[in-house]
Design a protein around this motif. Structure first.
Motif, short mmCIF file in Angstrom:
data_model
loop_
_atom_site.label_atom_id
_atom_site.label_comp_id
_atom_site.label_asym_id
_atom_site.label_seq_id
_atom_site.Cartn_x
_atom_site.Cartn_y
_atom_site.Cartn_z
N UNK A 1 27.13 147.78 38.21
CA UNK A 1 27.46 146.35 38.21
C UNK A 1 27.10 145.66 36.91
N UNK A 2 26.55 146.42 35.96
CA UNK A 2 26.25 145.85 34.65
C UNK A 2 24.80 145.75 34.29
N UNK A 3 23.89 146.11 35.17
CA UNK A 3 22.47 146.06 34.84
C UNK A 3 22.12 147.25 33.95
N UNK A 4 21.36 147.00 32.89
CA UNK A 4 20.95 148.12 32.03
C UNK A 4 20.11 149.10 32.84
N UNK A 5 20.21 150.36 32.49
CA UNK A 5 19.44 151.39 33.19
C UNK A 5 17.95 151.17 33.00
N UNK A 6 17.20 151.44 34.09
CA UNK A 6 15.75 151.28 34.04
C UNK A 6 15.10 152.40 33.25
N UNK A 7 15.68 153.57 33.32
CA UNK A 7 15.17 154.72 32.57
C UNK A 7 16.36 155.47 32.02
N UNK A 8 16.19 156.20 30.92
CA UNK A 8 17.33 156.81 30.23
C UNK A 8 18.11 157.81 31.08
N UNK A 9 17.44 158.64 31.85
CA UNK A 9 18.12 159.65 32.65
C UNK A 9 17.72 159.53 34.12
N UNK B 1 34.91 145.55 42.51
CA UNK B 1 34.82 144.70 41.31
C UNK B 1 34.41 143.27 41.64
N UNK B 2 34.39 142.89 42.89
CA UNK B 2 33.92 141.57 43.28
C UNK B 2 32.40 141.51 43.43
N UNK B 3 31.73 142.66 43.41
CA UNK B 3 30.28 142.68 43.44
C UNK B 3 29.77 142.43 42.03
N UNK B 4 28.85 141.50 41.89
CA UNK B 4 28.34 141.12 40.57
C UNK B 4 26.84 140.88 40.65
N UNK B 5 26.22 140.81 39.48
CA UNK B 5 24.81 140.44 39.37
C UNK B 5 24.72 139.05 38.78
N UNK B 6 23.87 138.22 39.36
CA UNK B 6 23.70 136.85 38.90
C UNK B 6 23.26 136.86 37.43
N UNK B 7 23.90 136.00 36.64
CA UNK B 7 23.60 135.92 35.21
C UNK B 7 22.51 134.92 34.87
N UNK B 8 21.98 134.25 35.88
CA UNK B 8 20.91 133.28 35.62
C UNK B 8 19.66 134.00 35.15
N UNK B 9 18.97 133.38 34.21
CA UNK B 9 17.75 133.96 33.65
C UNK B 9 16.72 134.19 34.75
N UNK B 10 16.23 135.43 34.85
CA UNK B 10 15.20 135.77 35.82
C UNK B 10 15.68 136.02 37.23
N UNK B 11 16.98 135.99 37.49
CA UNK B 11 17.46 136.19 38.85
C UNK B 11 17.95 137.63 39.04
N UNK B 12 19.17 137.93 38.67
CA UNK B 12 19.72 139.28 38.81
C UNK B 12 20.10 139.68 40.22
N UNK B 13 20.17 138.73 41.16
CA UNK B 13 20.58 139.06 42.53
C UNK B 13 22.03 139.49 42.56
N UNK B 14 22.32 140.45 43.41
CA UNK B 14 23.70 140.89 43.60
C UNK B 14 24.38 139.91 44.56
N UNK B 15 25.66 139.66 44.34
CA UNK B 15 26.43 138.80 45.22
C UNK B 15 27.87 139.26 45.23
#
Length: 155
Positions: free
Chosen positions: A55-63, A105-119
């Motif tokens: 959904x666009x969130x950067x990976x938490x760890x490389x692998x 493609x309708x699933x997204x992550x909130x772009x607000x600073x500090x949120x990141x909730x999926x909707x």
């Protein structure tokens, strides 16, 4: 759809909570939804990371670990449905179903600073940016207005 959103939002950065911090809280989450076996916590974390990354969130760890789950097709009620005896399989089955239906493609992550909730973006043109206009959207718009007002007062 609700199961997938609930799973994607098992971590709440605003509150500083994460259901996947402990096996006990994960088992309670699974039991509350009657999803069967809880499964390996590392695998569950990997599935959540992989889905959020898609959904666009950067990976938490490389692998990250491979994200897998056992899904079967159940014909017992005359209609093919995806089923699983484990929570990860149920979540991945829901994600696969939504992808096949063209709704992923309708699933997204909130772009607000500090949120990141999926909707789930129900807007006609699929342009929603925030999980909630009343909370995150309002906060972001107010912040942008203050910055513009401050810039005008400086010049």
């Amino acid at each position: 759809m609700e199961l997938l959103l609930a799973f994607l939002n098992t971590r709440d950065p605003g509150l500083g909570t994460d259901v996947l911090d402990s096996a006990a809280s994960w088992r309670a989450w699974v039991a509350e939804r009657d999803l069967g076996e809880a499964g390996d916590l590392d695998e569950v974390r990997a599935v959540r990371a992989a889905l959020r990354h898609s959904l666009g969130e950067p990976r938490e760890r490389p692998d990250p670990l491979p994200a897998t789950g056992v899904i079967t097709v159940d014909l017992s009620h005359g209609v093919p449905t995806l089923a699983s005896a484990e929570a990860v399989g149920a979540v991945l089955g829901a994600a696969a179903r939504l992808a096949v239906l063209g709704s992923w493609e309708r699933f997204k992550l909130c772009q607000a600073e500090g949120c990141g909730s999926a909707f789930y973006d129900r807007s006609r043109n699929r342009s929603r940016t925030w999980c909630s206009m009343q909370v995150c959207g309002n906060r972001e718009k107010a912040r942008n207005w203050r910055e513009r007002a401050r810039a005008l007062s400086i010049t």
